[in-house]
Design an enzyme around this catalytic site. Sequence first.
Site, PDB file in Angstrom:
ATOM      1  N   ARG A  50      -0.400  -1.683   9.726  1.00 36.80           N
ATOM      2  CA  ARG A  50      -0.551  -0.861   8.519  1.00 36.80           C
ATOM      3  C   ARG A  50      -0.939   0.554   8.947  1.00 36.80           C
ATOM      4  NH1 ARG A  50      -0.924  -5.219   4.761  1.00 36.80           N
ATOM      5  NH2 ARG A  50       0.162  -4.025   3.215  1.00 36.80           N
ATOM      6  N   GLN A  55       4.206   3.116   7.181  1.00 36.11           N
ATOM      7  CA  GLN A  55       4.120   3.003   5.712  1.00 36.11           C
ATOM      8  C   GLN A  55       5.482   2.927   5.027  1.00 36.11           C
ATOM      9  OE1 GLN A  55       1.628   6.058   4.056  1.00 36.11           O
ATOM     10  NE2 GLN A  55      -0.214   4.858   4.410  1.00 36.11           N
ATOM     11  N   ASP A  81       6.861  -0.544   5.086  1.00 37.33           N
ATOM     12  CA  ASP A  81       5.886  -1.596   4.793  1.00 37.33           C
ATOM     13  C   ASP A  81       6.319  -2.450   3.589  1.00 37.33           C
ATOM     14  OD1 ASP A  81       3.675  -3.130   4.303  1.00 37.33           O
ATOM     15  OD2 ASP A  81       2.231  -1.491   4.403  1.00 37.33           O
ATOM     16  N   SER A 110       3.436  -3.902   1.327  1.00 40.36           N
ATOM     17  CA  SER A 110       2.862  -2.992   0.325  1.00 40.36           C
ATOM     18  C   SER A 110       3.796  -2.875  -0.878  1.00 40.36           C
ATOM     19  CB  SER A 110       2.629  -1.606   0.917  1.00 40.36           C
ATOM     20  OG  SER A 110       1.549  -1.659   1.798  1.00 40.36           O
ATOM     21  N   TYR A 153      -7.808  -5.837   7.799  1.00 37.98           N
ATOM     22  CA  TYR A 153      -7.708  -7.086   7.024  1.00 37.98           C
ATOM     23  C   TYR A 153      -9.065  -7.777   6.943  1.00 37.98           C
ATOM     24  CZ  TYR A 153      -2.628  -6.787   7.342  1.00 37.98           C
ATOM     25  OH  TYR A 153      -1.326  -6.387   7.228  1.00 37.98           O
TER      26      TYR A 153
HETATM   27  P1  NAD Z   1      -4.119  -9.065   2.021  1.00 37.55           P
HETATM   28  O1  NAD Z   1      -2.913  -9.319   1.175  1.00 37.55           O
HETATM   29  O2  NAD Z   1      -4.173  -9.650   3.376  1.00 37.55           O
HETATM   30  O3  NAD Z   1      -5.417  -9.592   1.194  1.00 37.55           O
HETATM   31  C1  NAD Z   1      -5.664  -9.101  -0.112  1.00 37.55           C
HETATM   32  C2  NAD Z   1      -7.112  -8.745  -0.259  1.00 37.55           C
HETATM   33  O4  NAD Z   1      -7.895  -9.946  -0.256  1.00 37.55           O
HETATM   34  C3  NAD Z   1      -7.691  -7.852   0.847  1.00 37.55           C
HETATM   35  O5  NAD Z   1      -8.228  -6.694   0.280  1.00 37.55           O
HETATM   36  C4  NAD Z   1      -8.767  -8.742   1.491  1.00 37.55           C
HETATM   37  O6  NAD Z   1      -9.880  -7.998   1.956  1.00 37.55           O
HETATM   38  C5  NAD Z   1      -9.140  -9.655   0.342  1.00 37.55           C
HETATM   39  N1  NAD Z   1      -9.841 -10.876   0.716  1.00 37.55           N
HETATM   40  C6  NAD Z   1      -9.617 -11.703   1.773  1.00 37.55           C
HETATM   41  N2  NAD Z   1     -10.509 -12.713   1.769  1.00 37.55           N
HETATM   42  C7  NAD Z   1     -11.303 -12.559   0.680  1.00 37.55           C
HETATM   43  C8  NAD Z   1     -12.402 -13.290   0.125  1.00 37.55           C
HETATM   44  N3  NAD Z   1     -12.869 -14.376   0.704  1.00 37.55           N
HETATM   45  N4  NAD Z   1     -12.954 -12.816  -1.009  1.00 37.55           N
HETATM   46  C9  NAD Z   1     -12.484 -11.684  -1.600  1.00 37.55           C
HETATM   47  N5  NAD Z   1     -11.467 -10.962  -1.138  1.00 37.55           N
HETATM   48  C10 NAD Z   1     -10.881 -11.384   0.002  1.00 37.55           C
HETATM   49  O7  NAD Z   1      -4.472  -7.522   2.118  1.00 37.55           O
HETATM   50  P2  NAD Z   1      -3.574  -6.231   1.887  1.00 37.55           P
HETATM   51  O8  NAD Z   1      -3.463  -5.936   0.444  1.00 37.55           O
HETATM   52  O9  NAD Z   1      -2.328  -6.383   2.655  1.00 37.55           O
HETATM   53  O10 NAD Z   1      -4.464  -5.121   2.564  1.00 37.55           O
HETATM   54  C11 NAD Z   1      -5.046  -5.361   3.829  1.00 37.55           C
HETATM   55  C12 NAD Z   1      -5.530  -4.069   4.436  1.00 37.55           C
HETATM   56  O11 NAD Z   1      -4.446  -3.241   4.812  1.00 37.55           O
HETATM   57  C13 NAD Z   1      -6.392  -3.233   3.504  1.00 37.55           C
HETATM   58  O12 NAD Z   1      -7.428  -2.694   4.292  1.00 37.55           O
HETATM   59  C14 NAD Z   1      -5.460  -2.153   3.061  1.00 37.55           C
HETATM   60  O13 NAD Z   1      -6.145  -0.972   2.681  1.00 37.55           O
HETATM   61  C15 NAD Z   1      -4.645  -1.944   4.303  1.00 37.55           C
HETATM   62  N6  NAD Z   1      -3.318  -1.342   4.063  1.00 37.55           N
HETATM   63  C16 NAD Z   1      -2.971  -0.239   4.818  1.00 37.55           C
HETATM   64  C17 NAD Z   1      -1.725   0.344   4.622  1.00 37.55           C
HETATM   65  C18 NAD Z   1      -1.312   1.522   5.449  1.00 37.55           C
HETATM   66  O14 NAD Z   1      -2.150   2.239   5.929  1.00 37.55           O
HETATM   67  N7  NAD Z   1      -0.057   1.689   5.643  1.00 37.55           N
HETATM   68  C19 NAD Z   1      -0.840  -0.203   3.697  1.00 37.55           C
HETATM   69  C20 NAD Z   1      -1.232  -1.311   2.958  1.00 37.55           C
HETATM   70  C21 NAD Z   1      -2.475  -1.876   3.169  1.00 37.55           C
END
Ligand code: NAD
Length: 360
Positions: A122, A127, A130, A133, A228
Amino acid sequence: MKHHLGLIKEPSYETRVAFLPEEVKKLIDKYEVKISVEKEYGIQLGIPDTDYTAAGASMSSKSDILQHANLILSINDAIGEQESIPPETSFIGIYNPLFFPERLQKYKNQHALVYSLDRLPRTTLAQAMDVRSSLDALSGYKAVLKATDYYSKVFPMITTATKTLKPARVLVLGAGVAGLQAIATAKRLGAIVHAFDVRKAAGEEVRSLGAKFIEIEGNKEETNAGGYAVEQADDYKKRQQDRINEQLLATDLVICTANIPGKKAPILVDEDGVKNMPSGAVIIDLAAEQGGNCSLTKNNEIVNYKSVKILGDSHLSRELPDAASQLLSGNFFNFIKHMIEKGADNDLITASQIINQENT
Ligand code: NAD
């Protein structure tokens, strides 16, 4: 090597299309890629074959494409167990390989090279490619709209001469890409929104959308987890469960989005919690494919538990096929462009490579 890209029709359950005529044209015009498209490729979106030929591609049969293209693109599994392909054919798709490693065996058997775009890091550079996302944002949005279909009360406060209807109370579990989009959508509809995540950084994003963040002390975060979430200690899980159960007493709608890459989804809503929810409550569980955040969730089913409805669906972007195809097609285009411009040895490309020559 000159690229020959093959576009294979998706399985019948798939509503989305991986690559649209607009991106076909761009790839042919700018990079002189030869593109073969399986007949009736875009039929589920109403895109006729003539749109692909007008963009410069040629129509072909699946077997012909698998024999001659060196790069095969499809969202889902492109080949059956019996299909044979030349060694070192490259496949690009979305395979969730950490959770479904068995999907990869047939590609290994055939000495294919496989790139799964859900494994991209990520980072800023990644991006534009991705896919997670893109799809999570749409699923988070659609989850709230879906909830409105099953909820027999209203989202915003509605005042009439006779009575005032209270706004719905929504709880979003997991505030990553899907969760934040669900929060924004529920807020726009006038609901009162609470959200919970194990990552502290998510709190700021939740509050910036006007929702309340539920803080539980003592969470575990690891700096090398790539942003994550990681699995939590048992005492934290117990406090988390108590706090969520307390919140559920006054929650009409729950949108579950919490996931840990490659692991079973954490259970955040148990039977006791559901039992005590207000009558007519609705739970939409986007983590269903990895087991669900609610212990009563069944993947791709609607469970009726007392008066509460629990919908398990991790692919709600399939209900927005046009929007999802536009985003996916852009993501796949950027990935192939990057591959052509930087070569297959580039860091981003190798990060998404789940089967290479060494592990075939
Ligand atoms: P994901 O789909 O893996 O999980 C969704 C959410 O569930 C996450 O926010 C995670 O912290 C949360 N989660 C996991 N276990 C949990 C629990 N026991 N209780 C409550 N919540 C819980 O995550 P995602 O949406 O793919 O995002 C993961 C990370 O990647 C985040 O930090 C996000 O900001 C980052 N991200 C970065 C980019 C980028 O920079 N290009 C793009 C997308 C996401």
